[in-house]
Design a protein around this motif. Structure first.
Motif, PDB file in Angstrom:
ATOM      1  N   ARG A  29     -16.851 -39.811 -11.160  1.00  0.00           N
ATOM      2  CA  ARG A  29     -15.426 -39.465 -11.090  1.00  0.00           C
ATOM      3  C   ARG A  29     -14.612 -39.930 -12.300  1.00  0.00           C
ATOM      4  NH1 ARG A  29     -12.835 -37.075  -7.139  1.00  0.00           N
ATOM      5  NH2 ARG A  29     -14.285 -37.639  -5.480  1.00  0.00           N
ATOM      6  N   LEU A  32     -14.214 -37.445 -15.206  1.00  0.00           N
ATOM      7  CA  LEU A  32     -13.462 -36.188 -15.057  1.00  0.00           C
ATOM      8  C   LEU A  32     -12.308 -36.097 -16.051  1.00  0.00           C
ATOM      9  CD1 LEU A  32     -13.236 -35.611 -11.206  1.00  0.00           C
ATOM     10  CD2 LEU A  32     -14.397 -34.175 -12.900  1.00  0.00           C
ATOM     11  N   GLU A  36     -11.466 -32.783 -18.114  1.00  0.00           N
ATOM     12  CA  GLU A  36     -10.206 -32.081 -17.853  1.00  0.00           C
ATOM     13  C   GLU A  36      -9.232 -32.151 -19.027  1.00  0.00           C
ATOM     14  OE1 GLU A  36      -9.244 -33.739 -14.028  1.00  0.00           O
ATOM     15  OE2 GLU A  36     -10.598 -32.329 -13.012  1.00  0.00           O
ATOM     16  N   GLN A  43     -11.982 -26.386 -12.765  1.00  0.00           N
ATOM     17  CA  GLN A  43     -12.128 -27.352 -11.678  1.00  0.00           C
ATOM     18  C   GLN A  43     -13.569 -27.539 -11.201  1.00  0.00           C
ATOM     19  OE1 GLN A  43      -9.539 -29.242  -9.968  1.00  0.00           O
ATOM     20  NE2 GLN A  43      -8.752 -28.763 -12.000  1.00  0.00           N
ATOM     21  N   PRO A  45     -16.417 -29.122 -12.233  1.00  0.00           N
ATOM     22  CA  PRO A  45     -16.991 -30.472 -12.074  1.00  0.00           C
ATOM     23  C   PRO A  45     -16.277 -31.280 -10.984  1.00  0.00           C
ATOM     24  CG  PRO A  45     -16.796 -29.924 -14.379  1.00  0.00           C
ATOM     25  CD  PRO A  45     -16.044 -28.859 -13.619  1.00  0.00           C
ATOM     26  N   ARG A  46     -14.973 -31.162 -10.901  1.00  0.00           N
ATOM     27  CA  ARG A  46     -14.217 -31.858  -9.849  1.00  0.00           C
ATOM     28  C   ARG A  46     -14.642 -31.349  -8.471  1.00  0.00           C
ATOM     29  NH1 ARG A  46     -10.024 -35.096  -9.361  1.00  0.00           N
ATOM     30  NH2 ARG A  46      -9.533 -35.019 -11.576  1.00  0.00           N
ATOM     31  N   ILE A  49     -17.948 -32.908  -7.569  1.00  0.00           N
ATOM     32  CA  ILE A  49     -17.780 -34.312  -7.180  1.00  0.00           C
ATOM     33  C   ILE A  49     -17.139 -34.403  -5.798  1.00  0.00           C
ATOM     34  CG2 ILE A  49     -16.493 -36.419  -7.732  1.00  0.00           C
ATOM     35  CD1 ILE A  49     -17.103 -35.757 -10.722  1.00  0.00           C
ATOM     36  N   ALA A  72     -20.936 -26.635 -11.707  1.00  0.00           N
ATOM     37  CA  ALA A  72     -20.691 -27.717 -12.676  1.00  0.00           C
ATOM     38  C   ALA A  72     -21.654 -27.601 -13.858  1.00  0.00           C
ATOM     39  CB  ALA A  72     -20.824 -29.080 -11.998  1.00  0.00           C
ATOM     40  N   ALA A  91     -19.126 -32.986 -17.313  1.00  0.00           N
ATOM     41  CA  ALA A  91     -19.457 -31.968 -16.311  1.00  0.00           C
ATOM     42  C   ALA A  91     -20.848 -32.204 -15.746  1.00  0.00           C
ATOM     43  CB  ALA A  91     -19.354 -30.571 -16.921  1.00  0.00           C
ATOM     44  N   GLY A  94     -20.725 -34.582 -13.012  1.00  0.00           N
ATOM     45  CA  GLY A  94     -20.358 -33.926 -11.751  1.00  0.00           C
ATOM     46  C   GLY A  94     -21.543 -33.225 -11.119  1.00  0.00           C
TER      47      GLY A  94
END
Length: 185
Positions: A29, A32, A36, A43, A45-46, A49, A72, A91, A94
């Motif tokens: 996390r 990120l 970003e 979004q 990879p987020r 996660i 991801a 990424a 993630g």
């Protein structure tokens, strides 16, 4: 139990699998922000996660979790192709967090990547973001070490040590692996 290929199986409960996934999420996390910063509208990879966190929190291991992992991976490839190496590694962190939910109960060294890959890819993202500074990676590995609770280390110890290869990320995996195995005596 010995498998047809000569490998043995590892005892692995669903609760332990959730612990490993939660650890991978906690390690991935922080990276990120790197992804970003470069790819604000992406979004994937987020989402990977977040899906891994949902699994760690008790959700089922579904096709959606796997789909988020693959998304991801595509985000990592696109960042890499755009020359954004740090974002690509973030990424991949993630991807690895989501992949931790798919740790196999096979006593093979390659499975260590499912446990420690998120931490190693995040560490590499921090290194690249800091001008390829190994100290930034070492700082993240120290955080990852502090995040590993005894349950995660116990699972890790059921597997052989991390395999050779894998470039810089492989080195980071092996560093964290050795550190965790020795830290909890």
């Amino acid at each position: 139990m010995t498998m047809a290929d000569g490998s043995t199986t590892v005892e692995l409960s669903l609760a332990e699998l959730r612990e490993v996934a939660g650890y991978a999420v906690a390690c991935a996390r922080p990276a990120l922000v790197i992804f970003e910063r470069e790819r604000l509208d992406d979004q994937r990879p987020r989402d990977a996660i977040d899906a891994a966190q949902a699994f760690a929190d008790g959700a089922e291991r579904t096709k959606a979790l796997r789909d988020n992992a693959w998304a991801a991976q595509r985000a990592a490839s696109q960042a890499r192709d755009a020359g954004q190496a740090a974002a690509a590694e973030a990424a991949r962190a993630g991807l690895a967090a989501a992949g931790a939910a798919f740790l196999h109960p096979l006593a093979k060294a390659t499975q260590v990547k499912h446990i420690l890959g998120a931490a190693a890819h995040a560490a590499r993202a921090f290194e690249l973001s800091a001008g390829d500074d190994p100290a930034a990676g070492a700082d993240h590995l120290a955080r990852a070490r502090s995040l590993a609770d005894p349950a995660v280390v116990e699972v890790l110890r059921r597997y052989p040590p991390a395999p050779r290869g894998g470039g810089r990320v492989g080195e980071l995996i092996r560093q964290l692996d050795a550190s965790l195995r020795s830290a909890f005596g």
